[in-house]
Enzyme design. Structure first.
Site, PDB file in Angstrom:
ATOM      1  N   GLY A  28       6.205  -0.046   5.724  1.00 43.92           N
ATOM      2  CA  GLY A  28       5.594   0.097   4.503  1.00 43.92           C
ATOM      3  C   GLY A  28       5.457  -0.902   3.730  1.00 43.92           C
ATOM      4  CG  ASN A  29       2.491  -2.629   3.517  1.00 43.56           C
ATOM      5  OD1 ASN A  29       1.307  -1.993   3.017  1.00 43.56           O
ATOM      6  ND2 ASN A  29       2.806  -2.493   4.789  1.00 43.56           N
ATOM      7  N   GLY A  45       8.988  -7.936   6.409  1.00 40.89           N
ATOM      8  CA  GLY A  45      10.307  -7.757   6.910  1.00 40.89           C
ATOM      9  C   GLY A  45      11.562  -7.631   5.966  1.00 40.89           C
ATOM     10  CD  GLU A  76      -0.304  -2.963   8.169  1.00 42.97           C
ATOM     11  OE1 GLU A  76      -1.482  -3.499   8.212  1.00 42.97           O
ATOM     12  OE2 GLU A  76       0.210  -2.560   9.097  1.00 42.97           O
ATOM     13  CG  HIS A  95       0.892   1.309   4.671  1.00 42.51           C
ATOM     14  ND1 HIS A  95       0.298   2.641   5.296  1.00 42.51           N
ATOM     15  CD2 HIS A  95       1.454   0.669   5.885  1.00 42.51           C
ATOM     16  CE1 HIS A  95       0.409   2.326   6.467  1.00 42.51           C
ATOM     17  NE2 HIS A  95       1.226   1.352   6.843  1.00 42.51           N
ATOM     18  CG  HIS A  97       5.025   4.421   8.437  1.00 43.35           C
ATOM     19  ND1 HIS A  97       5.674   3.465   9.163  1.00 43.35           N
ATOM     20  CD2 HIS A  97       3.699   3.929   8.284  1.00 43.35           C
ATOM     21  CE1 HIS A  97       4.948   2.531   9.145  1.00 43.35           C
ATOM     22  NE2 HIS A  97       3.738   2.644   8.726  1.00 43.35           N
ATOM     23  CG  HIS A 158      -0.446   2.596  10.809  1.00 47.91           C
ATOM     24  ND1 HIS A 158      -1.143   1.377  10.639  1.00 47.91           N
ATOM     25  CD2 HIS A 158       0.709   2.373  10.383  1.00 47.91           C
ATOM     26  CE1 HIS A 158      -0.682   0.570  10.003  1.00 47.91           C
ATOM     27  NE2 HIS A 158       0.551   1.098   9.911  1.00 47.91           N
TER      28      HIS A 158
END
Length: 233
Positions: A28-29, A45, A76, A95, A97, A158
């Site tokens: 994620g970001n 990371g 991303e 972003h 998942h 994704h």
């Protein structure tokens, strides 16, 4: 905008998506627009559940150069920057998942059934962008056709990306995407998704102004899309 305040908001949002199970490990970001030229973004990371405010990076939106902070911007970042360039109204992006929504993305199924009033009012439908390798310039290219009319997009195989006029709004939209996916999955398991009529959808779209909602929305075009879908089938 107050950079320190926004940094703490990002840290809190990271903890929320981690605790909700929307991301695992370093997935994620999150980013927030600081001004017309700069974005505060999570580094690559780093677990979103265990971030500190001083770990975030201040990056130039045009050049991608890191102005403040150590390490590399999220893999991303190209997707984030591209959304900001094409959507000046967007102030924050998440972003993640989320498992059920990502299950739909892996199955190649958009969340486009007009069955949930809250979703129709806030976001309309949630399209599925074609697959592109994560972390590459190809990813924003697959998303670009959906920017104008959608604040939430599934990424094939994704995850999902949501955008808002504040970080809270972008975060809430991610939560809504997952809730929508869970409800539609349950309905499918029960054997049927009962969609609303065109008239009912029209009324819900018109209700956006009553609630003071802004941002991208497919509006009455979603009815058009459904008719086209029905004609093809």
């Amino acid at each position: 905008m107050n950079k320190d305040k926004l940094a703490h908001e990002i840290v809190e949002a990271g903890r929320r998506i981690y605790q909700s199970g929307f991301v695992a490990a370093n997935d994620g970001n999150i980013s927030v627009r600081i001004d017309t030229e700069h974005v505060l973004i999570t580094p690559s990371g780093v677990s979103k559940g265990f971030m500190e405010a001083d770990a975030l990076l201040l990056v130039n939106l045009t050049s991608g150069e890191t102005i403040e902070g150590q390490g590399r911007p999220s893999t991303e970042s190209a997707m984030h920057f591209d959304i900001y360039r094409h959507r000046p109204d967007v102030q924050a992006i998440v972003h993640a998942h989320p498992p059920t929504a990502t299950g739909f993305a892996v199955a190649g199924i958009p969340l486009d059934e007009l069955a949930l009033p809250e979703l129709i009012v806030t976001m309309g439908t949630i399209p599925l962008a074609p697959y592109a390798t994560p972390g590459t310039e190809a990813l924003p290219e697959t998303l670009r056709p959906f920017y104008k009319e959608h604040d939430a997009i599934l990424l094939a195989n994704h995850g999902a990306v949501t955008m808002g006029q504040s970080l809270t709004e972008a975060l809430f939209k991610m939560e809504s995407v997952e809730m929508c996916a869970k409800i539609l999955f349950t309905a499918r398991m029960l054997g049927r998704v009962q969609e609303l009529s065109d008239e009912q959808v029209d009324r819900l779209v018109d209700a956006r102004s009553f609630y003071g909602l802004k941002g991208a929305h497919p509006g009455k075009k979603i009815i058009e899309q459904r008719r086209n879908k029905e004609e093809k089938s």
